[in-house]
Design an enzyme around this catalytic site. Structure first.
Site, PDB file in Angstrom:
ATOM      1  N   ASN A  92       0.867  -1.040   0.019  1.00 42.86           N
ATOM      2  CA  ASN A  92      -0.075  -0.247  -0.086  1.00 42.86           C
ATOM      3  C   ASN A  92       0.922   1.275  -0.160  1.00 42.86           C
ATOM      4  OD1 ASN A  92      -1.505   2.293   1.064  1.00 42.86           O
ATOM      5  ND2 ASN A  92      -3.076   0.825   1.567  1.00 42.86           N
ATOM      6  N   ASP A 119      -0.227   4.500   0.194  1.00 41.66           N
ATOM      7  CA  ASP A 119      -0.712   5.588   0.427  1.00 41.66           C
ATOM      8  C   ASP A 119       0.054   6.570   1.060  1.00 41.66           C
ATOM      9  OD1 ASP A 119      -3.929   4.146   1.737  1.00 41.66           O
ATOM     10  OD2 ASP A 119      -2.925   4.551  -0.360  1.00 41.66           O
ATOM     11  N   HIS A 120       1.136   6.154   1.991  1.00 38.10           N
ATOM     12  CA  HIS A 120       1.798   7.132   2.690  1.00 38.10           C
ATOM     13  C   HIS A 120       3.074   7.701   2.066  1.00 38.10           C
ATOM     14  CE1 HIS A 120      -1.414   6.874   5.732  1.00 38.10           C
ATOM     15  NE2 HIS A 120      -1.141   5.663   5.457  1.00 38.10           N
ATOM     16  N   ARG A 122       3.783  18.788   1.725  1.00 38.89           N
ATOM     17  CA  ARG A 122       4.232  20.020   0.877  1.00 38.89           C
ATOM     18  C   ARG A 122       3.547  20.619  -0.259  1.00 38.89           C
ATOM     19  NH1 ARG A 122       9.349  21.859   2.669  1.00 38.89           N
ATOM     20  NH2 ARG A 122       9.640  21.870   4.977  1.00 38.89           N
ATOM     21  N   HIS A 153      -5.551   3.908  -1.772  1.00 32.71           N
ATOM     22  CA  HIS A 153      -6.763   4.196  -1.215  1.00 32.71           C
ATOM     23  C   HIS A 153      -7.153   5.802  -1.293  1.00 32.71           C
ATOM     24  CE1 HIS A 153      -9.052   4.439   2.843  1.00 32.71           C
ATOM     25  NE2 HIS A 153      -9.738   4.483   1.949  1.00 32.71           N
ATOM     26  N   ARG A 207      -9.022   8.165  -0.752  1.00 33.93           N
ATOM     27  CA  ARG A 207     -10.119   8.740   0.524  1.00 33.93           C
ATOM     28  C   ARG A 207     -10.826   9.577  -0.154  1.00 33.93           C
ATOM     29  NH1 ARG A 207      -9.756   7.660   5.713  1.00 33.93           N
ATOM     30  NH2 ARG A 207      -8.334   6.068   6.567  1.00 33.93           N
ATOM     31  N   ARG A 214      -6.608  13.054   1.268  1.00 34.94           N
ATOM     32  CA  ARG A 214      -5.613  13.355   1.932  1.00 34.94           C
ATOM     33  C   ARG A 214      -4.223  12.945   1.504  1.00 34.94           C
ATOM     34  NH1 ARG A 214      -6.959  10.034   7.482  1.00 34.94           N
ATOM     35  NH2 ARG A 214      -9.121  11.338   7.019  1.00 34.94           N
ATOM     36  N   HIS A 215      -4.265  11.825   0.783  1.00 35.58           N
ATOM     37  CA  HIS A 215      -2.961  11.404   0.237  1.00 35.58           C
ATOM     38  C   HIS A 215      -3.116  10.978  -1.442  1.00 35.58           C
ATOM     39  CE1 HIS A 215      -4.883   7.500   1.612  1.00 35.58           C
ATOM     40  NE2 HIS A 215      -4.436   7.736   2.875  1.00 35.58           N
ATOM     41  N   GLU A 219      -8.838   0.445  -2.988  1.00 38.14           N
ATOM     42  CA  GLU A 219      -9.475   0.618  -1.638  1.00 38.14           C
ATOM     43  C   GLU A 219     -10.429   1.923  -2.035  1.00 38.14           C
ATOM     44  OE1 GLU A 219      -6.790   0.667   1.584  1.00 38.14           O
ATOM     45  OE2 GLU A 219      -6.805  -1.404   1.591  1.00 38.14           O
ATOM     46  N   THR A 229      -6.646   6.948  10.624  1.00 36.27           N
ATOM     47  CA  THR A 229      -6.317   5.850   9.549  1.00 36.27           C
ATOM     48  C   THR A 229      -7.872   5.018   9.858  1.00 36.27           C
ATOM     49  OG1 THR A 229      -5.238   4.088   8.869  1.00 36.27           O
ATOM     50  CG2 THR A 229      -5.091   4.483  11.455  1.00 36.27           C
ATOM     51  N   THR A 230      -7.864   3.758   8.908  1.00 36.45           N
ATOM     52  CA  THR A 230      -9.185   3.147   9.191  1.00 36.45           C
ATOM     53  C   THR A 230      -9.212   2.604  10.549  1.00 36.45           C
ATOM     54  OG1 THR A 230      -8.689   2.527   6.720  1.00 36.45           O
ATOM     55  CG2 THR A 230     -10.111   1.081   8.152  1.00 36.45           C
ATOM     56  N   GLU A 267     -10.740  -9.086   3.176  1.00 35.54           N
ATOM     57  CA  GLU A 267      -9.664  -8.729   3.984  1.00 35.54           C
ATOM     58  C   GLU A 267      -9.888  -8.340   5.362  1.00 35.54           C
ATOM     59  OE1 GLU A 267      -7.110  -5.879   1.909  1.00 35.54           O
ATOM     60  OE2 GLU A 267      -6.342  -5.270   3.870  1.00 35.54           O
ATOM     61  N   HIS A 277      -3.504  -4.238   8.133  1.00 40.21           N
ATOM     62  CA  HIS A 277      -3.652  -2.964   8.707  1.00 40.21           C
ATOM     63  C   HIS A 277      -2.706  -3.005   9.890  1.00 40.21           C
ATOM     64  CE1 HIS A 277      -5.407   1.018   9.706  1.00 40.21           C
ATOM     65  NE2 HIS A 277      -5.043   0.519  10.948  1.00 40.21           N
ATOM     66  N   GLY A 278      -1.638  -2.130   9.821  1.00 42.14           N
ATOM     67  CA  GLY A 278      -0.764  -2.102  11.107  1.00 42.14           C
ATOM     68  C   GLY A 278       0.251  -3.343  11.178  1.00 42.14           C
ATOM     69  N   GLY A 320       1.225  -1.332   4.461  1.00 41.59           N
ATOM     70  CA  GLY A 320       1.728  -0.079   3.788  1.00 41.59           C
ATOM     71  C   GLY A 320       2.625   0.773   4.570  1.00 41.59           C
ATOM     72  N   HIS A 321       1.937   1.105   5.656  1.00 41.91           N
ATOM     73  CA  HIS A 321       2.517   2.253   6.399  1.00 41.91           C
ATOM     74  C   HIS A 321       3.980   1.970   6.971  1.00 41.91           C
ATOM     75  CE1 HIS A 321       3.279   4.389  10.397  1.00 41.91           C
ATOM     76  NE2 HIS A 321       2.707   5.459   9.591  1.00 41.91           N
TER      77      HIS A 321
HETATM   78  C1  LIG Z   1      -8.028  -0.392   5.279  1.00 35.95           C
HETATM   79  C2  LIG Z   1      -6.603  -0.114   5.547  1.00 35.95           C
HETATM   80  O1  LIG Z   1      -6.396  -0.475   6.717  1.00 35.95           O
HETATM   81  C3  LIG Z   1      -5.694   0.508   4.826  1.00 35.95           C
HETATM   82  O2  LIG Z   1      -5.605  -0.173   3.692  1.00 35.95           O
HETATM   83  C4  LIG Z   1      -6.469   2.050   4.510  1.00 35.95           C
HETATM   84  O3  LIG Z   1      -5.676   2.530   3.423  1.00 35.95           O
HETATM   85  C5  LIG Z   1      -5.745   2.865   5.865  1.00 35.95           C
HETATM   86  O4  LIG Z   1      -6.056   4.145   5.509  1.00 35.95           O
HETATM   87  P1  LIG Z   1      -4.750   5.089   5.413  1.00 35.95           P
HETATM   88  O5  LIG Z   1      -3.793   4.598   4.172  1.00 35.95           O
HETATM   89  O6  LIG Z   1      -5.179   6.450   4.882  1.00 35.95           O
HETATM   90  O7  LIG Z   1      -3.974   5.244   6.774  1.00 35.95           O
HETATM   91  N1  LIG Z   2      -5.567  -3.029   3.770  1.00 33.45           N
HETATM   92  C1  LIG Z   2      -4.610  -2.668   4.696  1.00 33.45           C
HETATM   93  C2  LIG Z   2      -3.377  -1.938   3.797  1.00 33.45           C
HETATM   94  O1  LIG Z   2      -3.454  -1.834   2.614  1.00 33.45           O
HETATM   95  C3  LIG Z   2      -2.311  -1.370   4.714  1.00 33.45           C
HETATM   96  O2  LIG Z   2      -2.645  -0.966   5.894  1.00 33.45           O
HETATM   97  P1  LIG Z   2      -1.212  -0.522   6.662  1.00 33.45           P
HETATM   98  O3  LIG Z   2      -0.075  -1.351   6.601  1.00 33.45           O
HETATM   99  O4  LIG Z   2      -0.959   1.016   5.811  1.00 33.45           O
HETATM  100  O5  LIG Z   2      -1.592  -0.364   7.939  1.00 33.45           O
END
Ligand SMILES: CC(=O)[C@@H](O)[C@H](O)COP(=O)(O)O
Ligand SMILES: NCC(=O)COP(=O)(O)O
Length: 244
Positions: free
Chosen positions: A10, A12-13, A21, A46, A48, A52-53, A73, A103-104, A154, A194-195, A216-217
């Site tokens: 993922n 997103d971040h 910026r 994702h 949103r 936001r990202h 997503e 976050t979710t 998921e 997630h996490g 992702g994160h």
């Molecule tokens: C559903 C999930 O847990 C993530 O895939 C989602 O993208 C979290 O949202 P953020 O990426 O905005 O943290």
């Molecule tokens: N659906 C979970 C995802 O795509 C990534 O979640 P995270 O690792 O950024 O918390």
């Protein structure tokens, strides 16, 4: 032998850092290609409702250049369903969204809005997207997902991943493992995410029946120090170790 656990990265971040910026860098499109080269089996993004990202531009460009699969997503809204019909991703994962959330926070309440989710699943199946529902590891939600016609769930790993108390963590892990087995018995493909990070993923990947982990994160955070290619390779190696 069990098939290998797929890794969805993922990104997103990466976009979070860009949006901080309003620059053109770092570009999540470039990040996706690097992640694919490093072993990602798919790219999760994702867009949103508050953008936001991830921006629409990111999604449209990725549609043109991804070589693995796009897992889009999105919230269960007409606007996002129409966007999915425009983009035509291989996979769509329906997630809950609250604008004020960091976050979710929880899984999609499929049981409480079955008709709405079923209609979304049907609309997405018509464009050939594999539909996944992001739900808590709860048999009630798993049963509702089956009724809605989703082929994939998921499971939200947040309660396990974020638990500070070992007893709470173990209880959450058992609930997750039981939910994987329950969902597999119902004929569902079972992903999770997630996490998850470099110290809590291996045992989730080792749960029999897990098809794919979306992470992702933690990968983006590790990439700040090691580079994205290495961060993806390290996570890939953890999944290989869990299920050789
Ligand atoms: C559903 C999930 O847990 C993530 O895939 C989602 O993208 C979290 O949202 P953020 O990426 O905005 O943290
Ligand atoms: N659906 C979970 C995802 O795509 C990534 O979640 P995270 O690792 O950024 O918390």
């Amino acid at each position: 032998m069990n098939s290998r656990v797929l890794l969805g990265v993922n990104i997103d971040h990466v976009a979070t850092l860009r949006q901080a910026r309003g620059t053109r860098y770092p570009d999540p499109v470039q990040a996706a290609l690097v992640a694919e080269e490093a072993g990602a089996d798919g790219i999760t993004i994702h867009p949103r409702e508050d953008r936001r990202h991830i921006q629409d531009r990111d999604v449209l460009l990725l549609r043109e250049v991804l070589q693995t699969k796009m897992n889009l997503e999105m919230a269960v809204t007409d606007a996002m369903l129409a966007f999915a019909e425009q983009v035509r991703p291989e996979c769509v994962c329906l997630v809950p969204e609250k604008r004020e959330e960091l976050t979710t926070e929880g899984g999609l309440d499929v049981d409480g809005q079955e008709e709405r989710v079923a209609k979304a699943c049907d609309r997405l199946a018509k464009i050939g997207a594999e539909v996944s529902l992001f739900i808590d590891p709860d048999p009630v939600q798993i049963d509702a997902a089956v009724r809605c016609g989703a082929p994939v769930v998921e499971l939200h790993t947040g309660e396990y991943a974020e638990a500070q108390d070992p007893a709470v963590r173990e209880k959450a892990f058992k609930q997750l493992a039981d939910a994987v087995a329950y969902a597999r018995k119902k004929g569902l493909i079972v992903n999770a995410g997630h996490g998850l990070h470099y110290h809590n993923t291996e045992r989730v990947a080792a749960i029999p029946g897990i098809n794919e982990l979306n992470i992702g994160h933690a990968i983006v955070a590790r990439a700040v120090f090691t580079g994205l290619k290495e961060a993806v390779r390290e996570m890939r190696a953890i999944l290989e170790r869990a299920r050789p």
